[in-house]
Design a protein around this motif. Structure first.
Motif, PDB file in Angstrom:
ATOM      1  N   VAL A  11       0.828  -1.195   0.000  1.00 44.71           N
ATOM      2  CA  VAL A  11       0.000   0.000   0.000  1.00 44.71           C
ATOM      3  C   VAL A  11       0.863   1.246   0.000  1.00 44.71           C
ATOM      4  O   VAL A  11       0.697   2.144  -0.812  1.00 44.71           O
ATOM      5  N   ASN A  35      -3.209  -2.739  -8.336  1.00 46.63           N
ATOM      6  CA  ASN A  35      -4.564  -3.091  -7.916  1.00 46.63           C
ATOM      7  C   ASN A  35      -5.468  -3.326  -9.117  1.00 46.63           C
ATOM      8  O   ASN A  35      -6.324  -4.211  -9.098  1.00 46.63           O
ATOM      9  N   ASN A  77      -8.108  -7.165  -1.826  1.00 48.14           N
ATOM     10  CA  ASN A  77      -7.630  -6.171  -2.785  1.00 48.14           C
ATOM     11  C   ASN A  77      -8.293  -4.815  -2.559  1.00 48.14           C
ATOM     12  O   ASN A  77      -7.654  -3.767  -2.676  1.00 48.14           O
ATOM     13  N   HIS A  80      -6.616  -3.121   0.339  1.00 52.46           N
ATOM     14  CA  HIS A  80      -5.332  -2.528  -0.031  1.00 52.46           C
ATOM     15  C   HIS A  80      -5.523  -1.141  -0.636  1.00 52.46           C
ATOM     16  O   HIS A  80      -4.877  -0.172  -0.230  1.00 52.46           O
TER      17      HIS A  80
END
Length: 205
Positions: A11, A35, A77, A80
């Motif tokens: 991140v 992502n 996901n 994140h």
């Protein structure tokens, strides 16, 4: 189902993990790109689950577990990207307004994923029965419809990331062009504006 591993999605870079320094546009763009790639991969996996619940074939408990595991990856996901965008102090100023488009989609995906996990968990308890009840068949249809909504949301957020990257690039070019303008140019432009303004002033009687 062969989705990309998402455990290693970072991140915040190590250099920014424990300070208040802002990320660069390139760092945020790189994180969003990762992502987006994971969402694109997970889209195919969710589509496989959707097809499974749309068919009239028997769904086994193991398939339900696999579906829940895939939904867990979707949830991971979104977490994140949520953590990335939920830290405005770390974001470049150009992202502070644009991030809200993605946050809306993230909330939608998280809600649908949580619903689906609950739905499939309850369906797994009865999916081995030879004669499914009317209620279980309705649950299966409900899962299918919710999966379709989730697919649309995943596709939308992937497109939003793509559009935002281009929009950020556009603003960067615009800011760079503005920064190249010299003070002399600004003064001349202001002077010309004043002259045009004077042409329209009413004459004194």
């Amino acid at each position: 189902m062969t989705s990309l591993p998402i455990d290693n999605v970072q991140v915040l870079p190590d250099s920014h993990a424990n300070d208040n320094a802002r990320l660069t546009v390139e760092e945020v763009g790189s994180a969003l790109l990762k992502n987006q790639e994971h969402f694109d991969s997970l889209f195919d996996d969710v589509q496989t689950i959707t097809t499974l619940f749309d068919d009239n074939c028997t769904i086994m408990p193991m398939q339900c577990r696999d579906a829940i595991r895939t939904l867990g990856k979707v949830k991971q996901n979104t977490q994140h990207i949520h953590r990335l965008l939920d830290e405005p102090d770390h974001l470049p100023f150009i992202f502070t307004a644009l991030r809200y488009r993605l946050i809306f989609q993230i909330h939608l995906i998280e809600e649908r994923v949580q619903q689906l996990i609950c739905f499939i968990e309850s369906y797994r308890a009865i999916c081995t029965h030879t004669a499914l009840s009317f209620g279980s068949l309705q649950r299966r249809k409900q899962i299918y419809r919710t999966l379709e909504v989730l697919l649309e949301a995943i596709n939308d957020i992937s497109q939003q990331i793509h559009f935002i990257k281009h929009e950020v690039r556009f603003h960067q070019v615009k800011l760079a062009a503005h920064s190249r303008s010299t003070p002399t140019d600004d003064i001349l432009e202001e002077h010309e504006s004043d002259k045009r303004h004077l042409l329209y002033l009413p004459m004194q009687q």
